[in-house]
Design an enzyme around this catalytic site. Structure first.
Site, short mmCIF file in Angstrom:
data_model
loop_
_atom_site.label_atom_id
_atom_site.label_comp_id
_atom_site.label_asym_id
_atom_site.label_seq_id
_atom_site.Cartn_x
_atom_site.Cartn_y
_atom_site.Cartn_z
N PHE A 196 1.65 -5.60 -1.53
CA PHE A 196 2.18 -4.68 -2.61
C PHE A 196 3.66 -4.50 -2.53
O PHE A 196 4.12 -4.35 -3.61
CB PHE A 196 1.37 -3.25 -2.22
CG PHE A 196 1.27 -2.30 -3.29
CD1 PHE A 196 0.79 -2.47 -4.38
CD2 PHE A 196 2.41 -1.22 -3.46
CE1 PHE A 196 0.61 -1.36 -5.48
CE2 PHE A 196 2.49 -0.38 -4.36
CZ PHE A 196 1.60 -0.32 -5.43
N LEU A 251 -7.49 -1.26 0.68
CA LEU A 251 -8.76 -1.06 0.61
C LEU A 251 -9.62 -2.05 0.50
O LEU A 251 -10.80 -2.21 1.01
CB LEU A 251 -9.18 0.10 -0.54
CG LEU A 251 -8.66 1.48 -0.35
CD1 LEU A 251 -8.85 2.37 -1.38
CD2 LEU A 251 -9.14 2.31 1.09
N VAL A 260 1.12 -2.76 3.71
CA VAL A 260 2.06 -1.81 3.94
C VAL A 260 1.43 -0.53 2.99
O VAL A 260 1.49 -0.82 1.77
CB VAL A 260 3.24 -1.84 3.42
CG1 VAL A 260 4.55 -1.02 3.74
CG2 VAL A 260 3.98 -3.34 4.48
N VAL A 261 1.28 0.33 3.59
CA VAL A 261 0.96 1.61 2.81
C VAL A 261 2.21 2.71 3.11
O VAL A 261 2.23 3.25 4.18
CB VAL A 261 -0.60 2.28 3.37
CG1 VAL A 261 -0.68 3.53 2.51
CG2 VAL A 261 -1.78 1.31 3.11
N ILE A 262 2.72 3.15 1.95
CA ILE A 262 4.09 4.15 2.20
C ILE A 262 3.32 5.39 1.43
O ILE A 262 2.82 5.61 0.45
CB ILE A 262 5.31 3.65 1.50
CG1 ILE A 262 5.56 2.22 2.17
CG2 ILE A 262 6.17 4.62 1.75
CD1 ILE A 262 6.69 1.56 1.77
N HIS A 264 -3.80 10.33 -2.09
CA HIS A 264 -4.12 8.69 -1.95
C HIS A 264 -3.75 8.01 -0.60
O HIS A 264 -4.53 7.12 -0.14
CB HIS A 264 -3.37 7.95 -3.14
CG HIS A 264 -4.01 6.68 -3.24
ND1 HIS A 264 -5.40 6.48 -3.70
CD2 HIS A 264 -3.29 5.63 -3.29
CE1 HIS A 264 -5.69 5.02 -3.78
NE2 HIS A 264 -4.33 4.68 -3.62
#
Length: 138
Positions: free
Chosen positions: A11, A43, A64-66, A72
């Site tokens: 992402f 996911l 990476v999830v910011i 969400h």
């Protein structure tokens, strides 16, 4: 020589490049081979790992999830980790290198191979889990 699949939720290109650099270096330093595939988001990581379970010896999940402005973040961070953990309980050797952070600065500090090297750490965890699986399955 083990066959390792790196599954990345790509992402943030610049952050993923750093995670991949660390993961690939750790796998190659240990004398193993790797392949990298990309999934749409964090996911999807567990689902693809489950699909490839019979074809590889171990897996490295990267992404990476910011945190953003909505709930969400909690769903993506929690459910991707839960799915990966469920697969490890099924006996798959997986290193979880999905960063869940508040901001890009935190992600950079963890992703850079010269700093946090979480990609390399995830690869090392996958290889350690593979060695333990082999030890306990003999």
């Amino acid at each position: 020589m083990a066959q390792i699949l790196i599954v990345e939720a790509r992402f943030y290109d610049h952050l993923n490049d750093l995670l991949l650099e660390g993961a690939r270096a750790a796998i190659e330093a240990a004398g193993h081979e790797h392949e990298t595939i990309t999934v749409p988001g964090a996911l999807e990581l567990p689902g693809v790992i489950a699909l490839a379970a019979e074809s590889y010896d171990a897996f490295v999940a990267l992404g990476v999830v910011i945190r953003g402005e909505t709930y969400h973040f909690e769903i993506v961070a929690g459910e991707s980790a839960r799915g990966i953990m469920a697969l490890t309980l099924d006996g798959l050797a997986i290193g979880n290198g999905v960063l869940t952070v508040e901001n890009e600065a935190q992600a950079l500090a963890r992703a850079r191979p010269a700093d946090g090297n979480k990609g390399g750490g995830a690869a090392e965890a996958a290889l350690a889990m593979l060695a333990l699986r082999e030890r306990f399955s003999s």
